[in-house]
Design a protein around this motif. Structure first.
Motif: not given
Length: 207
Positions: A150, A147, A142, A88, A116, A138, A97
């Motif tokens: 998700m 990210v 993320y 991250i 990430s 999470k 993941p």
């Protein structure tokens, strides 16, 4: 879905006996030996060591990979089912993941951790022992790491659901769409794919 970091020797030696002990969860993660059958992550500053998922848990991740296969190959992307570490951006916390979608040239931290901010999407499959981390913790992890998308597959909810989170900003996803498992769900850009979530509800014996 076993973490495959190279083995680390934690036994004291003349060279290491005078070195300081790990002071952070990240440092402890880096010092751990390979732990077959266990998943090791850092979430909110906590080192989490947990068993890998059941065969059914892994099968759901594979079903997602099968469904996205043509998209992945057509775009020259890469997909991974629970066998790659993600770093991250910012805190450098490592997570693993259940599914990762990334460009072929995704930047890395070291040899094995994908950064990430370079990913296209991650997915988590909720299990009875991971409900709080997967549902509540999470997404923020993320989102803070940049990210873009998700996906949360939640077969233990009543009724079972699939949720897509997107548009991360300031540590949270600003857009969320949830459907009951069995409905269609659009995965926004950069993925750009309409997912038939009935794949998770209907057992399959072949890809």
């Amino acid at each position: 879905m076993t973490s495959r970091r190279s083995h680390a020797n934690l036994r004291p030696s003349p060279e290491t006996s005078s070195q300081p002990l790990p002071g952070t969860a990240r440092e402890l993660f880096d010092a751990l030996p390979q732990l077959p059958g266990l998943r090791t992550e850092v979430i909110d500053g906590r080192l989490i060591v947990s068993p890998v998922g059941t065969p059914e848990h892994g099968w759901l991740a594979m079903l997602l990979a099968y469904e996205l296969h043509s998209l992945v190959i057509g775009n020259g992307w890469r997909s991974y089912t629970g066998n790659v570490d993600v770093c991250i951006d910012g805190p450098r916390d490592p997570v693993e993941p259940d599914f990762v979608l990334a460009p072929a040239d995704c930047p890395r931290r070291g040899a094995r951790e994908l950064l990430s901010s370079g990913l296209l999407m991650v997915a988590e499959i909720v299990s009875p022992g991971s409900t709080v981390d997967d549902r509540d913790r999470k997404p923020a992890v993320y989102a803070s790491g940049g990210v873009p998308v998700m996906l949360l597959v939640d077969p233990v909810a009543a009724p079972a659901t699939v949720t897509v989170l997107s548009d991360p900003k300031e540590g949270e996803y600003r857009t969320s769409t949830r459907v009951e498992m069995g409905s269609s769900l659009h995965l926004p850009e950069p993925v750009g794919f309409t997912l038939d979530t009935s794949i998770f509800a209907t057992p399959r014996t072949t890809p």
